[in-house]
Motif scaffolding. Structure first.
Motif, mmCIF file in Angstrom:
data_model
loop_
_atom_site.group_PDB
_atom_site.id
_atom_site.type_symbol
_atom_site.label_atom_id
_atom_site.label_comp_id
_atom_site.label_asym_id
_atom_site.label_seq_id
_atom_site.Cartn_x
_atom_site.Cartn_y
_atom_site.Cartn_z
ATOM 1 N N MET A 89 -47.104 -21.578 -28.147
ATOM 2 C CA MET A 89 -45.901 -21.803 -27.368
ATOM 3 C C MET A 89 -45.122 -20.490 -27.262
ATOM 4 S SD MET A 89 -42.726 -24.442 -28.047
ATOM 5 C CE MET A 89 -43.771 -25.871 -27.942
ATOM 6 N N GLU A 90 -44.599 -20.222 -26.065
ATOM 7 C CA GLU A 90 -43.855 -18.990 -25.815
ATOM 8 C C GLU A 90 -42.453 -19.349 -25.323
ATOM 9 O OE1 GLU A 90 -44.124 -15.052 -22.895
ATOM 10 O OE2 GLU A 90 -45.591 -16.662 -22.760
ATOM 11 N N ASN A 91 -41.433 -18.692 -25.903
ATOM 12 C CA ASN A 91 -40.058 -18.920 -25.480
ATOM 13 C C ASN A 91 -39.403 -17.586 -25.169
ATOM 14 O OD1 ASN A 91 -39.614 -21.905 -25.951
ATOM 15 N ND2 ASN A 91 -40.371 -21.275 -27.957
ATOM 16 N N GLN A 92 -38.658 -17.528 -24.068
ATOM 17 C CA GLN A 92 -37.961 -16.303 -23.683
ATOM 18 C C GLN A 92 -36.583 -16.639 -23.122
ATOM 19 O OE1 GLN A 92 -40.092 -13.849 -20.889
ATOM 20 N NE2 GLN A 92 -42.055 -14.143 -21.933
ATOM 21 N N PHE A 93 -35.647 -15.733 -23.361
ATOM 22 C CA PHE A 93 -34.338 -15.810 -22.719
ATOM 23 C C PHE A 93 -34.348 -14.860 -21.530
ATOM 24 C CE2 PHE A 93 -30.020 -13.881 -22.371
ATOM 25 C CZ PHE A 93 -29.372 -14.997 -21.834
ATOM 26 N N ILE A 94 -33.940 -15.351 -20.366
ATOM 27 C CA ILE A 94 -33.983 -14.548 -19.143
ATOM 28 C C ILE A 94 -32.586 -14.450 -18.543
ATOM 29 C CG2 ILE A 94 -35.034 -14.270 -16.875
ATOM 30 C CD1 ILE A 94 -37.166 -16.331 -17.881
ATOM 31 N N SER A 95 -32.145 -13.240 -18.293
ATOM 32 C CA SER A 95 -30.872 -13.010 -17.604
ATOM 33 C C SER A 95 -31.047 -11.830 -16.660
ATOM 34 C CB SER A 95 -29.756 -12.732 -18.621
ATOM 35 O OG SER A 95 -30.048 -11.571 -19.375
ATOM 36 N N ASN A 96 -30.060 -11.564 -15.857
ATOM 37 C CA ASN A 96 -30.134 -10.439 -14.919
ATOM 38 C C ASN A 96 -29.669 -9.157 -15.601
ATOM 39 O OD1 ASN A 96 -31.097 -11.933 -12.705
ATOM 40 N ND2 ASN A 96 -29.035 -12.671 -12.242
ATOM 41 N N ILE A 103 -35.742 -23.304 -17.335
ATOM 42 C CA ILE A 103 -34.572 -24.162 -17.163
ATOM 43 C C ILE A 103 -33.324 -23.328 -17.441
ATOM 44 C CG2 ILE A 103 -33.327 -26.211 -17.986
ATOM 45 C CD1 ILE A 103 -35.874 -26.928 -16.586
ATOM 46 N N GLY A 104 -32.329 -23.451 -16.599
ATOM 47 C CA GLY A 104 -31.105 -22.680 -16.850
ATOM 48 C C GLY A 104 -30.056 -22.864 -15.782
ATOM 49 N N SER A 105 -29.485 -21.746 -15.318
ATOM 50 C CA SER A 105 -28.324 -21.827 -14.424
ATOM 51 C C SER A 105 -28.598 -21.324 -13.011
ATOM 52 C CB SER A 105 -27.165 -21.010 -15.014
ATOM 53 O OG SER A 105 -27.514 -19.641 -15.097
ATOM 54 N N SER A 106 -29.806 -20.795 -12.753
ATOM 55 C CA SER A 106 -30.054 -20.088 -11.489
ATOM 56 C C SER A 106 -30.532 -21.002 -10.370
ATOM 57 C CB SER A 106 -31.085 -18.981 -11.703
ATOM 58 O OG SER A 106 -30.610 -18.019 -12.608
ATOM 59 N N ASN A 107 -29.762 -21.034 -9.281
ATOM 60 C CA ASN A 107 -30.206 -21.648 -8.038
ATOM 61 C C ASN A 107 -31.002 -20.613 -7.240
ATOM 62 O OD1 ASN A 107 -28.986 -24.423 -7.835
ATOM 63 N ND2 ASN A 107 -27.125 -23.249 -8.249
ATOM 64 N N ILE A 108 -31.467 -21.001 -6.040
ATOM 65 C CA ILE A 108 -32.177 -20.061 -5.183
ATOM 66 C C ILE A 108 -31.165 -19.356 -4.282
ATOM 67 C CG2 ILE A 108 -33.877 -19.816 -3.322
ATOM 68 C CD1 ILE A 108 -35.452 -22.080 -4.526
ATOM 69 N N SER A 109 -30.731 -18.205 -4.722
ATOM 70 C CA SER A 109 -29.843 -17.349 -3.925
ATOM 71 C C SER A 109 -30.066 -15.915 -4.362
ATOM 72 C CB SER A 109 -28.373 -17.747 -4.117
ATOM 73 O OG SER A 109 -27.891 -17.318 -5.374
ATOM 74 N N GLY A 110 -29.729 -14.969 -3.501
ATOM 75 C CA GLY A 110 -29.899 -13.578 -3.842
ATOM 76 C C GLY A 110 -29.098 -13.181 -5.061
ATOM 77 N N ALA A 111 -27.856 -13.670 -5.134
ATOM 78 C CA ALA A 111 -26.990 -13.327 -6.270
ATOM 79 C C ALA A 111 -27.517 -13.919 -7.567
ATOM 80 C CB ALA A 111 -25.571 -13.807 -6.000
ATOM 81 N N ALA A 112 -27.958 -15.178 -7.529
ATOM 82 C CA ALA A 112 -28.487 -15.827 -8.740
ATOM 83 C C ALA A 112 -29.771 -15.162 -9.204
ATOM 84 C CB ALA A 112 -28.728 -17.305 -8.475
ATOM 85 N N PHE A 113 -30.590 -14.701 -8.261
ATOM 86 C CA PHE A 113 -31.858 -14.063 -8.605
ATOM 87 C C PHE A 113 -31.682 -12.671 -9.206
ATOM 88 C CE2 PHE A 113 -35.047 -16.402 -5.597
ATOM 89 C CZ PHE A 113 -35.002 -17.496 -6.442
ATOM 90 N N LYS A 114 -30.632 -11.943 -8.761
ATOM 91 C CA LYS A 114 -30.583 -10.521 -9.129
ATOM 92 C C LYS A 114 -29.282 -10.026 -9.752
ATOM 93 C CE LYS A 114 -34.072 -8.782 -5.919
ATOM 94 N NZ LYS A 114 -34.395 -7.747 -4.904
ATOM 95 N N LYS A 115 -28.136 -10.672 -9.448
ATOM 96 C CA LYS A 115 -26.861 -10.066 -9.835
ATOM 97 C C LYS A 115 -25.987 -10.900 -10.756
ATOM 98 C CE LYS A 115 -25.549 -9.379 -5.581
ATOM 99 N NZ LYS A 115 -24.755 -8.965 -4.415
ATOM 100 N N ASN A 116 -25.916 -12.203 -10.514
ATOM 101 C CA ASN A 116 -24.980 -13.050 -11.259
ATOM 102 C C ASN A 116 -25.269 -13.052 -12.763
ATOM 103 O OD1 ASN A 116 -23.743 -13.782 -8.912
ATOM 104 N ND2 ASN A 116 -24.588 -15.849 -8.844
ATOM 105 N N VAL A 117 -24.244 -13.398 -13.525
ATOM 106 C CA VAL A 117 -24.464 -13.691 -14.946
ATOM 107 C C VAL A 117 -25.136 -15.058 -15.013
ATOM 108 C CG1 VAL A 117 -23.382 -14.120 -17.181
ATOM 109 C CG2 VAL A 117 -22.475 -12.328 -15.676
ATOM 110 N N GLU A 118 -26.399 -15.072 -15.347
ATOM 111 C CA GLU A 118 -27.190 -16.302 -15.399
ATOM 112 C C GLU A 118 -27.919 -16.379 -16.734
ATOM 113 O OE1 GLU A 118 -27.220 -18.494 -12.933
ATOM 114 O OE2 GLU A 118 -26.524 -17.368 -11.169
ATOM 115 N N TRP A 119 -28.001 -17.576 -17.269
ATOM 116 C CA TRP A 119 -28.748 -17.804 -18.510
ATOM 117 C C TRP A 119 -29.886 -18.782 -18.228
ATOM 118 C CZ3 TRP A 119 -25.236 -18.433 -23.449
ATOM 119 C CH2 TRP A 119 -24.519 -17.237 -23.655
ATOM 120 N N ASN A 120 -31.098 -18.370 -18.540
ATOM 121 C CA ASN A 120 -32.268 -19.217 -18.346
ATOM 122 C C ASN A 120 -33.202 -19.093 -19.545
ATOM 123 O OD1 ASN A 120 -32.075 -20.132 -15.315
ATOM 124 N ND2 ASN A 120 -31.581 -17.950 -15.310
ATOM 125 N N ILE A 121 -33.863 -20.192 -19.861
ATOM 126 C CA ILE A 121 -34.833 -20.215 -20.961
ATOM 127 C C ILE A 121 -36.217 -20.525 -20.396
ATOM 128 C CG2 ILE A 121 -35.582 -21.404 -23.051
ATOM 129 C CD1 ILE A 121 -33.214 -19.639 -23.544
#
Length: 317
Positions: A1-8, A116-134
């Motif tokens: 099992m692999e777990n990662q925290f992903i943010s911009n 799973i996290g906070s990112s919708n499909i938008s340019g800002a969510a993909f690259k710039k916003n403060v987003e937390w995803n696991i």
């Protein structure tokens, strides 16, 4: 099992992770509240590649908060390998899920990678916003069963996908959704004009805007009761003012439990409606007949209880 925290970050962003997983997946499922053109455009080249390789995908998004853009939906619907559904939330429950599911087939095993996290499909969510995803990866079992976490999320996705609230994308939907959004924009523009006075501009906030649109929808459905629930300080009183403005009732009774709230409520109504509604009159009910006949009447529940018989349907004929 692999777990990662992903943010911009400067070196790697959420879009990099989505790109990596789309390029090497054998199947994908996406569930997001909103899809914007800025995000759909970033996916175009990737989706063309997947279409050429006949990699199947399901995308579920929603009309929640009117943020999803029709042009983005039309863009995604052009891919033959993608099934696109639109979830229209009920009045009682919104749609705020964000999940990206990828099936990967390795040489010796298969695995589901789920983000799973906070990112919708938008340019800002993909690259710039403060987003937390696991990110969570789980290999399939020997009998090709998903792991515990993957299985739960896949089951939830399938439940939403098969829900009566989830409709297949169609040109008919696109036309009606564009028409609906144009009506919402006209209402927003009208509100900006109506709720402006002197040097101060009062506009509905996001919660208030959503509430008055849904209240208007309920009335058109011939509903006679509605309940708006919002936290303290979010603007329920002004929401009532905005709704009264769009309805312009013959009479309105505003009831609260405390006298200090009553005074502030009347102040808010007077501030806006006295300048925008003809024959506007208001009063705090004190049990006397002369105050009961005002167009906008404000009362505490204790005062109203003492004079309840005076408020029978035929009492003001």
């Amino acid at each position: 099992m692999e777990n990662q925290f992903i943010s911009n970050q400067e070196t790697k962003n959420f879009f990099n992770t989505i790109k990596e997983n789309l390029l090497f997946c054998s199947e994908f499922k996406i569930c997001v509240s909103f899809i914007r053109i800025s995000g759909a455009q970033l996916l175009i080249d990737l989706l063309h590649d997947l279409e050429l390789r006949n990699i199947k995908g399901q995308i579920l998004t929603s009309t929640y908060m009117h943020v999803t853009q029709p042009d983005a939906l039309e863009m995604l619907s052009s891919f033959k390998n993608i099934e696109l559904k639109i979830y229209t939330p009920s009045i009682e429950k919104g749609f705020h899920a964000k999940g990206y599911l990828f099936l990967h087939k390795e040489i010796d095993y298969e695995k589901w990678t789920i983000i799973i996290g906070s990112s919708n499909i938008s340019g800002a969510a993909f690259k710039k916003n403060v987003e937390w995803n696991i990110l969570n990866s789980e290999p399939l079992s020997e009998n090709r069963e998903p792991g515990i976490v993957s299985k739960s999320i896949l089951e939830e996705f399938n439940t939403l996908w098969e829900s009566p609230y989830a409709k297949e994308f169609s040109n008919e939907f696109l036309i009606s959704y564009r028409d609906y959004l144009s009506k919402v924009k006209r209402l927003e523009k009208s509100n900006k004009e109506i709720f402006s006075f002197e040097e101060e501009i009062i506009r509905p906030n996001e919660m208030q805007q959503e509430a008055i649109v849904k209240l208007d929808k309920l009335r058109k459905m011939k509903e006679t009761k509605a309940l708006a629930v919002a936290a303290t300080g979010t603007g329920k009183t002004y929401m009532s003012v905005f709704d009264a403005m769009q309805v312009n009732p013959q009479r309105l009774l505003f009831v609260v439990h405390r006298g200090d709230i009553l005074l502030k409520a009347k102040e808010s109504f007077d501030k806006i409606l006295s300048k925008n509604i003809s024959n506007y009159s208001s009063a705090i009910y004190d049990g006397k007949a002369e105050t009961a006949y005002c167009k906008y009447l404000f009362s505490t529940e204790s005062m109203l209880a003492l004079h309840l018989k005076k408020f029978k349907p035929d009492s003001f004929e």
